[in-house]
Every structure is written in structure tokens, then in C-alpha cells.
Design a protein around this motif. Structure first.
Motif, short mmCIF file in Angstrom:
data_model
loop_
_atom_site.label_atom_id
_atom_site.label_comp_id
_atom_site.label_asym_id
_atom_site.label_seq_id
_atom_site.Cartn_x
_atom_site.Cartn_y
_atom_site.Cartn_z
N ASN A 1 -12.28 -0.97 -1.05
CA ASN A 1 -11.31 -0.38 -0.12
C ASN A 1 -11.02 -1.38 1.00
O ASN A 1 -11.95 -1.82 1.70
CB ASN A 1 -11.86 0.92 0.47
CG ASN A 1 -11.97 2.02 -0.57
OD1 ASN A 1 -11.14 2.12 -1.46
ND2 ASN A 1 -13.00 2.85 -0.47
N THR B 1 -4.57 3.99 10.19
CA THR B 1 -5.22 3.18 9.16
C THR B 1 -5.24 1.70 9.51
O THR B 1 -6.15 0.97 9.12
CB THR B 1 -4.50 3.36 7.81
OG1 THR B 1 -3.11 3.02 7.97
CG2 THR B 1 -4.60 4.80 7.33
N ARG C 1 -5.15 -5.13 -8.21
CA ARG C 1 -5.58 -4.05 -7.32
C ARG C 1 -7.03 -4.32 -6.92
O ARG C 1 -7.94 -4.26 -7.77
CB ARG C 1 -5.46 -2.69 -8.02
CG ARG C 1 -4.05 -2.42 -8.52
CD ARG C 1 -3.90 -0.98 -8.98
NE ARG C 1 -3.97 -0.07 -7.84
CZ ARG C 1 -3.89 1.25 -7.95
NH1 ARG C 1 -3.76 1.81 -9.14
NH2 ARG C 1 -3.95 2.02 -6.87
N ASP D 1 -8.52 -2.46 4.44
CA ASP D 1 -7.48 -2.10 5.40
C ASP D 1 -6.34 -3.11 5.27
O ASP D 1 -6.36 -3.97 4.39
CB ASP D 1 -8.04 -2.05 6.82
CG ASP D 1 -8.63 -3.39 7.28
OD1 ASP D 1 -8.40 -4.43 6.61
OD2 ASP D 1 -9.31 -3.42 8.32
N ASN E 1 -6.32 -6.50 3.05
CA ASN E 1 -5.39 -6.66 1.94
C ASN E 1 -4.62 -7.97 2.05
O ASN E 1 -4.39 -8.67 1.06
CB ASN E 1 -4.41 -5.48 1.91
CG ASN E 1 -3.63 -5.40 0.61
OD1 ASN E 1 -4.02 -5.98 -0.40
ND2 ASN E 1 -2.53 -4.68 0.63
N HIS F 1 0.85 -1.20 0.00
CA HIS F 1 0.00 0.00 0.00
C HIS F 1 0.88 1.25 0.00
O HIS F 1 1.59 1.51 0.98
CB HIS F 1 -0.91 0.00 1.24
CG HIS F 1 -1.80 1.20 1.33
ND1 HIS F 1 -2.98 1.30 0.60
CD2 HIS F 1 -1.70 2.36 2.04
CE1 HIS F 1 -3.56 2.45 0.87
NE2 HIS F 1 -2.80 3.13 1.73
N ASN F 2 0.87 1.97 -1.11
CA ASN F 2 1.57 3.25 -1.23
C ASN F 2 3.06 3.17 -0.89
O ASN F 2 3.62 4.08 -0.28
CB ASN F 2 0.91 4.31 -0.34
CG ASN F 2 -0.44 4.76 -0.88
OD1 ASN F 2 -0.78 4.49 -2.03
ND2 ASN F 2 -1.21 5.45 -0.06
N THR G 1 -3.21 -2.08 -2.73
CA THR G 1 -4.33 -1.20 -2.37
C THR G 1 -3.93 0.27 -2.40
O THR G 1 -4.59 1.12 -1.78
CB THR G 1 -4.86 -1.55 -0.97
OG1 THR G 1 -3.78 -1.44 -0.02
CG2 THR G 1 -5.44 -2.95 -0.92
N SER G 2 -2.88 0.60 -3.10
CA SER G 2 -2.38 1.98 -3.13
C SER G 2 -3.42 2.96 -3.66
O SER G 2 -4.27 2.61 -4.49
CB SER G 2 -1.13 2.06 -4.01
OG SER G 2 -0.09 1.24 -3.52
N THR G 3 -3.32 4.19 -3.19
CA THR G 3 -4.20 5.25 -3.66
C THR G 3 -3.63 5.94 -4.90
O THR G 3 -4.23 6.87 -5.43
CB THR G 3 -4.42 6.30 -2.55
OG1 THR G 3 -3.15 6.79 -2.10
CG2 THR G 3 -5.16 5.68 -1.37
N ASP G 4 -2.46 5.50 -5.33
CA ASP G 4 -1.87 6.00 -6.57
C ASP G 4 -1.56 4.82 -7.48
O ASP G 4 -1.79 3.67 -7.13
CB ASP G 4 -0.59 6.80 -6.28
CG ASP G 4 0.46 6.00 -5.52
OD1 ASP G 4 0.71 4.84 -5.91
OD2 ASP G 4 1.03 6.51 -4.53
#
Length: 409
Positions: free
Chosen positions: A71, A254, A67, A73, A77, A12-13, A40-43
Motif C-alpha cells: 500500500n 490520503t 500495480r 500513498d 506511488n 490511483h482510482n 495503486t487503485s483499489t479497483d
């Protein structure tokens, strides 16, 4: 073809670390290995790096990168990543870690012997260049450390390891059967899922996995041999702990905020720290698999450790003491035990400090290889060191064979 091993990486990120870990695993030229990466990255940084032909990941059929649509946690994941694994054996690692090619040899040996689980003690670990320690600064950076002794083996019993873990309030996974950096038969993990609804529960997947395996498994093999290489990076939980920043409010982290609405485990202080996260994961796993065993959990030990390390959370500690008293059924005795555990923990802490002071160098007396730029470079450095050390997987497996023969005779 069913892979022999699925190496599983939830991320994640943290693209800068994860791409090195991915390249490292895929550098093992063997079709029996599968790499599962749940991102699960936001980018889209990691996805772009994987698609970049310079990273040699493009078109490798052994890579299952995805991916999740929902959403998730950290625990979710991890569940998604394990759920996608197809291998006979599963090895869960972090996104700043890697594995040795010998994990395939070990899995092949385990399969031939009918061994369901190999649980390694950490005898080699890599420190990323950005890792900082509150006392030693960047002194550990870019080093691959080795334990003074390697090659030891033993046979573990799940029920005995679980009993010891509960006495110690599940403070870590030492002595337990491990999925994190272990080799676990996938059928064992499916057994946990069938009983409890998921592979992991609570806010620490590695502790949850170890407790779950101890609850559903039997005997396992423990080795002091590096089949994997744990990494410690500046952005990891290990890095935060080294800087004493791994604490806070449950709802602001998180890793734990999703459990605020579900309900935090009674008897566990309601704040975020390594100690509370480990305890929460253990208790939530037990609640789903063996709720009758919760009363055996040493709440006194947990609360005592938190009193010493996190005294600023006085109100949360008082509330946890009330809740734990109701669980164990003797609040007066619980408070007495907390006092005893505080004194015991302070003595243990002082002994560790004195031992460390006696070896004041950054390495603490451990051997290491310096100048290791990223985790991709760690397996080669490890291979060179193991060749010099004279310790081999062949000798380790033969020692295990002898132990098994003796235990069966």
C-alpha cells in the motif's frame, strides 16, 4: 535498448482519465519512448481497460504497467513509478495529462548538447469536460488553452532558483528545475535518491522533486514551449482547488495522513491545503539533503498566506508561529514579518483580481481551441495551433544554443 525517454504516470482510482493519457502517449509511433504506469487503485478498472483490445494497449512493449504490491500513498506511488523508469530522460506527468511527440526531439537535442534538464513553463493546458470552477462553472470545459506568448527561452541556475523559492516559502515550482512536466536526465534523479533515500519526500512530489533537483543540480534550460500538456479534471487536485475544496485535516486526507505519524514539519500549519502541502514537501526534502538551509525558508510568508486564505485554522496558525519562531531564533521579528507579509500578499492578491476583472471572459484573454473531448485529442489540437502560430521547436532550440554560446564566451 535503453529508451530515450520514460514518460511516467502514477495513478490511483482514476481509470477514466488515465486510459486516455496512456492511449495518447502510446499513439506516438516511436520505439524510443517508454511509458511507465504505477497503479495503486483499489479497483481493477484501469487494468481491465488496458487489457481491452479496443484501447490498442495490448501487447505494446513500450508500456510498463504495474500495480505495486504494498500500500503506497501518493508520494510512495511516485517513487515507485520513477524507480521503474529506464529512459535516459524522465518526464513525470499526471494521469489526466499527456505529452507532445516533440518531447522526443527535445530529448534528442538535449542529449546531443549535454543538457541535463529542460524545465518548461506551462504555455498550453487542457481542461477536461467535467472540470468546474466556483466562479465560471463549466466555462473552461473541453478547452485547450494557449499562452499569449510562446517561444521564450532562458538559462536557469539552480542555486538562484532555490533562493527565490525559499523566499516565497516554496509556493509552487515556478522558476525551479522541474521533474513534473520537465525533461530530466535520470542520473540527476538517481543522485537525489542516493543522497536522500528516495526521489520524493513529503506530501507534494512535484515540489519535492523541484527542490531536490535545485539542491543537486546546476544550470538548466527554461522554455516557453509545450512539450507536454497538463490536464485539469474534475477529480484532480486542480479541480478541487478551483472549487475551493482543497483543504482539510491532515489525518483525513490520503495525501497527508501518512505523515501524521512520521511527524509534520515544524513551522508548517497542521492542516491540509495547497500551501501547507507545498511547504511540507520542500522542508522534508531539504531536511534530508541540506538541513542547514531550513533556516532560510520564509516561514513568515507561509504563515501570512495561510492567515489570509485559511483564517478558520487559527489554532494551527498560532502553533506554527511558535514553532517557526524557535527555528529562526527570533520570535518577535517573525511576528513582525508575518504582519508585513500579510499586507504584501493582500496587495498581490488584489492586483491579480483587478487584472482578472479587466478581462472578464472565462478565457481571461487567452487563446483556446474548444470541443476537445479528452486529453487523447489534445496533442493533435496542439500541433494544429503550433503550426498556425509559427513557433517551432527548431527556433526554440536555436535560441537556447545562442544563449549557451553567449554564456560560455
Amino acid at each position: 535498448m535503453v529508451p530515450l525517454i520514460s514518460v511516467v504516470i502514477p495513478t490511483h482510482n482514476r481509470a477514466r482519465y488515465a486510459i486516455s493519457a496512456i492511449r495518447s502517449v502510446l499513439a506516438i509511433q516511436d520505439d524510443r519512448i517508454e511509458l511507465v504506469v504505477s497503479d495503486t487503485s483499489t479497483d481493477a478498472k484501469l487494468a481491465a481497460l488496458i487489457a481491452d483490445e479496443k484501447n490498442s494497449c495490448v501487447g505494446d512493449p513500450r508500456l510498463n504497467y504495474f500495480r505495486p504490491r504494498e500500500n503506497l500513498d501518493m508520494t510512495g506511488n511516485h517513487n515507485a513509478a520513477i524507480g521503474a523508469a529506464r529512459g535516459e530522460y524522465v518526464c513525470l506527468i499526471g494521469d489526466d495529462d499527456t505529452v507532445s511527440a516533440e518531447c522526443l526531439v527535445a530529448a534528442e537535442w538535449a542529449m546531443s548538447k549535454g543538457i541535463e534538464l529542460i524545465s518548461p513553463n506551462v504555455v498550453a493546458n487542457y481542461v477536461w469536460p467535467d472540470f468546474r470552477h466556483r466562479f465560471f462553472g463549466g466555462g473552461h470545459a473541453s478547452r485547450l488553452y494557449f499562452s499569449r506568448q510562446m517561444g521564450g527561452v532562458s538559462l536557469g541556475k539552480s542555486d538562484e532558483s532555490l533562493a527565490r523559492a525559499l523566499v516565497n516559502a516554496a509556493q509552487g515550482t515556478d522558476g525551479l528545475p522541474k521533474i513534473y512536466h520537465g525533461l530530466v536526465k535520470r542520473t540527476l534523479l538517481e543522485k537525489i535518491r542516493q543522497i536522500s533515500g528516495a526521489y520524493f519526500h513529503g506530501s507534494s512530489p512535484d515540489v519535492s522533486g523541484a527542490i531536490g533537483l535545485a539542491l543537486v543540480g546546476s544550470d538548466f534550460v527554461v522554455i516557453d514551449y509545450p512539450l507536454t500538456i497538463p490536464g485539469a479534471s474534475g477529480g484532480s487536485n486542480t479541480g478541487r482547488s478551483a472549487m475551493n475544496k482543497h483543504k482539510g485535516k491532515i489525518e483525513q486526507e490520503t495525501q497527508t495522513k501518512g505523515f501524521e505519524s512520521e511527524g509534520w514539519s515544524p513551522g508548517v500549519p497542521r492542516f491540509f491545503s495547497v500551501e501547507t502541502v507545498w511547504a511540507h514537501a520542500a522542508l522534508e526534502t531539504m531536511r534530508r539533503i541540506a538541513p542547514h538551509m531550513i533556516s532560510r525558508f520564509n516561514f513568515s510568508r507561509l504563515i501570512a498566506i495561510c492567515h489570509v486564505l485559511h483564517p478558520e485554522y487559527d489554532l494551527e496558525l498560532k502553533q506554527a508561529t511558535i514553532e517557526a519562531g524557535e527555528i529562526v531564533g527570533d520570535a518577535v521579528k517573525l511576528v513582525e514579518n508575518i504582519g508585513s507579509e500579510i499586507r504584501r500578499f493582500k496587495r498581490e492578491r488584489m492586483k491579480r483580481l483587478i487584472k482578472r476583472v479587466l478581462v472578464p471572459t472565462v478565457a481571461g484573454g487567452r487563446k483556446y481551441t474548444g470541443g476537445v473531448v479528452e486529453v487523447f485529442d489534445a496533442p493533435e489540437a496542439l500541433m494544429k495551433y503550433m503550426k498556425k502560430s509559427g513557433v517551432s521547436w527548431g527556433a526554440v532550440s536555436q535560441s537556447v544554443d545562442r544563449l549557451i554560446e553567449e554564456s560560455n564566451s
